[in-house]
Design a protein around this motif. Structure first.
Motif, short mmCIF file in Angstrom:
data_model
loop_
_atom_site.label_atom_id
_atom_site.label_comp_id
_atom_site.label_asym_id
_atom_site.label_seq_id
_atom_site.Cartn_x
_atom_site.Cartn_y
_atom_site.Cartn_z
N MET A 3 0.85 -1.19 0.00
CA MET A 3 0.00 0.00 0.00
C MET A 3 0.88 1.23 0.00
O MET A 3 1.77 1.34 0.84
N TRP A 4 0.65 2.10 -0.96
CA TRP A 4 1.49 3.29 -1.00
C TRP A 4 0.66 4.54 -1.27
O TRP A 4 -0.45 4.45 -1.80
N PRO A 5 1.21 5.71 -0.89
CA PRO A 5 0.45 6.95 -1.03
C PRO A 5 0.44 7.41 -2.49
O PRO A 5 1.50 7.41 -3.13
N VAL A 6 -0.73 7.80 -2.98
CA VAL A 6 -0.86 8.21 -4.39
C VAL A 6 0.06 9.39 -4.71
O VAL A 6 0.67 9.46 -5.77
N ASN A 7 0.21 10.30 -3.74
CA ASN A 7 1.05 11.49 -4.02
C ASN A 7 2.51 11.28 -3.63
O ASN A 7 3.31 12.20 -3.72
N GLY A 8 2.85 10.08 -3.19
CA GLY A 8 4.27 9.79 -2.93
C GLY A 8 4.70 9.97 -1.48
O GLY A 8 5.81 9.58 -1.12
N VAL A 9 3.84 10.56 -0.63
CA VAL A 9 4.20 10.76 0.79
C VAL A 9 3.03 10.34 1.68
O VAL A 9 1.92 10.83 1.50
N TYR A 10 3.27 9.42 2.61
CA TYR A 10 2.22 9.00 3.55
C TYR A 10 1.86 10.17 4.46
O TYR A 10 2.77 10.85 4.97
N SER A 11 0.57 10.38 4.70
CA SER A 11 0.16 11.37 5.71
C SER A 11 0.51 10.79 7.09
O SER A 11 0.78 9.59 7.21
N ASN A 12 0.45 11.61 8.12
CA ASN A 12 0.79 11.12 9.45
C ASN A 12 -0.13 9.98 9.89
O ASN A 12 0.32 9.00 10.47
#
Ligand SMILES: [Mn+2]
Length: 488
Positions: free
Chosen positions: A331-340
């Motif tokens: 699972m990865w963040p669509v924008n490239g950075v996981y939210s907190n």
């Protein structure tokens, strides 16, 4: 010149081509000769992944599992109605490697004597498919496949005449994306439809046999096959390793190619590129590519939504590599950075995953591993910084779930055999798939790898796919294959 080749063709490699081959046909036959020498790729008639001894060992093991003097009878796949390439039923392939449409395999339990009953050359597709084994190449088929005899369809009856107990599969065979569980549940769904009164192909075959031989006792072959398939041989492990490698390459490319606005199916496309380029025939199962809330629906596979900024995407996909597959979840963040908030949940699931992987090994019981992992994660939970108390509570609920060490993998992504009820043994291949669920917020987080038990621990077939937060985020900075695709 032609005469010389004709002689070879007649004797050795005449697999269904016209006896007076046109130039094209002749060229294809020469290809066959070349591929027989190379023994790899192209128009080969018989598999090269397993030795004949391996197939005969499998058949012997099956004989030991059957009751005395019984026979095993398998019906091979009928071949596609459409333009798909032929795909043999997995159990049939597992026992002899023969890939002829509408073949039958009979194994005598008392001595392992194995006979393939094949269609005649006039009954198989000619010219337009690859050469296939048929009755007319009996000697060659015996030599290549190691079966003791090859006869025609018409000879099967006289053999069954001698049988009092026959093991036959009660479910339709597994092909491509279909596994045992699918076959069973599909049959149940069909029987509930009052306007579709067919019985399954497997049930029809049993009926046909029983009509001709009313005294014969038929027992279910499938559980015996499922049990045999739990422990993988070194040759199977090699294929599963390659399947896992291609799975990871696909995930890596999908991570690189993810950006807000990308469609879920586009990630499928880039993964499939790696599978096919790497020698796979297809996907091993339909991909789950689930952005945002779609991930909550465990087996979502429509894959037709756009990926949105701020969402996380779940991907679960693997190739069909030489009949074998793999299984993965990332699972990865669509924008490239996981939210907190995402980082907290995802990070906790990753910690859980690592604890499980650490505890798994030969001789261990799955239930004990689950228990010990929950104990270890109890301390981690206390000090973990979640975004909300609900998230923390849902993380704690993971301790009560007994399915983090999940299903067996091999010829299918969900193999029918069980690894739960006895100590883990070298050669068992299964997934580790810790799962976090919070239905109130439609949250479902998981990470999954396919591993094999070794003599002294485990080997993770899908470990190349980034798992840790910083590894995922750093990979996602790279440009992906998809960004080469022309904009509309
Ligand atoms: Mn799975």
């Amino acid at each position: 010149m032609l005469g010389r080749y004709n002689k070879i063709v007649d004797k050795d490699i005449y697999f269904g081509y016209d006896k007076n081959p046109s130039l094209n046909c002749f060229r294809e036959i020469l290809n066959v000769i070349a591929n027989k020498k190379k023994n790899t790729g192209g128009q080969k008639m018989y598999q090269t992944d397993f030795t004949l001894e391996e197939f005969s060992t499998r058949r012997k093991k099956l004989c030991e599992a059957m009751e005395d003097n019984a026979f095993a009878l398998l019906q091979g796949a009928p071949g596609p109605m459409g333009s798909d390439s032929f795909y043999q039923y997995k159990d049939f392939y597992y026992l002899c490697g023969i890939e002829t449409p509408r073949a039958y395999l009979l194994i005598e339990g008392r001595n392992g004597h194995t006979t393939a009953f094949l269609p005649h050359i006039s009954q198989v597709e000619q010219q337009s498919t690859k050469p296939v084994a048929c009755f007319e190449n009996a000697d060659l088929v015996c030599k290549l496949s190691g079966v003791d005899a090859v006869l025609g369809w018409e000879d099967l009856g006289q053999y069954l005449n001698r049988a009092s107990t026959i093991y036959m599969p009660f479910e339709d065979g597994e092909i491509r994306t279909v596994n045992r569980h699918h076959a069973k549940s599909w049959a149940i769904k069909q029987s509930a439809d009052p306007w579709d009164t067919r019985i399954t192909r497997a049930a029809q075959f049993i009926e046909t046999v029983k009509r001709q031989f009313p005294n014969v006792k038929v027992k279910n072959l499938s559980p015996l096959m499922d049990e045999m398939r739990v422990i993988k041989s070194p040759a199977e492990i090699e294929l599963l390793k390659e399947a896992g490698h291609l799975t990871a390459l696909g995930i890596i490319e999908a991570m690189r190619s993810t950006l807000p606005g990308v469609m879920e199916y586009q990630l499928d496309a880039v993964m499939l590129y790696y599978y096919l380029a790497g020698g796979s025939k297809d996907r091993g199962y339909h991909a789950i590519i689930a952005g945002g809330e779609n991930a909550f629906y465990g087996h979502y596979c429509e894959n037709d939504c756009q990926l949105n900024d701020g969402d996380i995407v779940l991907v679960d996909c693997a190739p069909d590599y030489h009949y074998y597959t793999s299984d993965i979840g990332r699972m990865w963040p669509v924008n490239g950075v996981y939210s907190n908030a995402q980082k907290a949940i995802y990070g906790f699931v990753v910690e859980y995953h690592k604890v499980l992987l650490d505890l798994i090994g030969p001789g261990r019981m799955v239930a004990d591993i689950h228990k010990e992992a929950a104990e270890k994660m109890g301390d981690v939970l206390e000090n973990w910084d979640f975004a909300t108390p609900d998230h923390k509570e849902a993380a704690g609920a993971m301790f009560n779930f007994g399915g983090h060490i999940s299903h067996c993998v091999g010829l299918t992504v969900h193999d029918g055999g069980l690894h739960y009820s006895r100590p883990l043994e070298p050669g068992m291949v299964f997934t580790v798939d810790p799962q976090f669920r919070l239905p109130e917020e439609k949250l479902y987080y998981r990470v999954e790898d396919t591993i094999v038990i070794t003599e002294d621990g485990i080997e993770n077939f899908t470990a190349e796919a980034p798992l840790e937060i910083e590894d995922v985020e750093s990979l996602m900075k790279e440009k992906g294959l998809l960004q080469e695709f022309p904009e509309k």
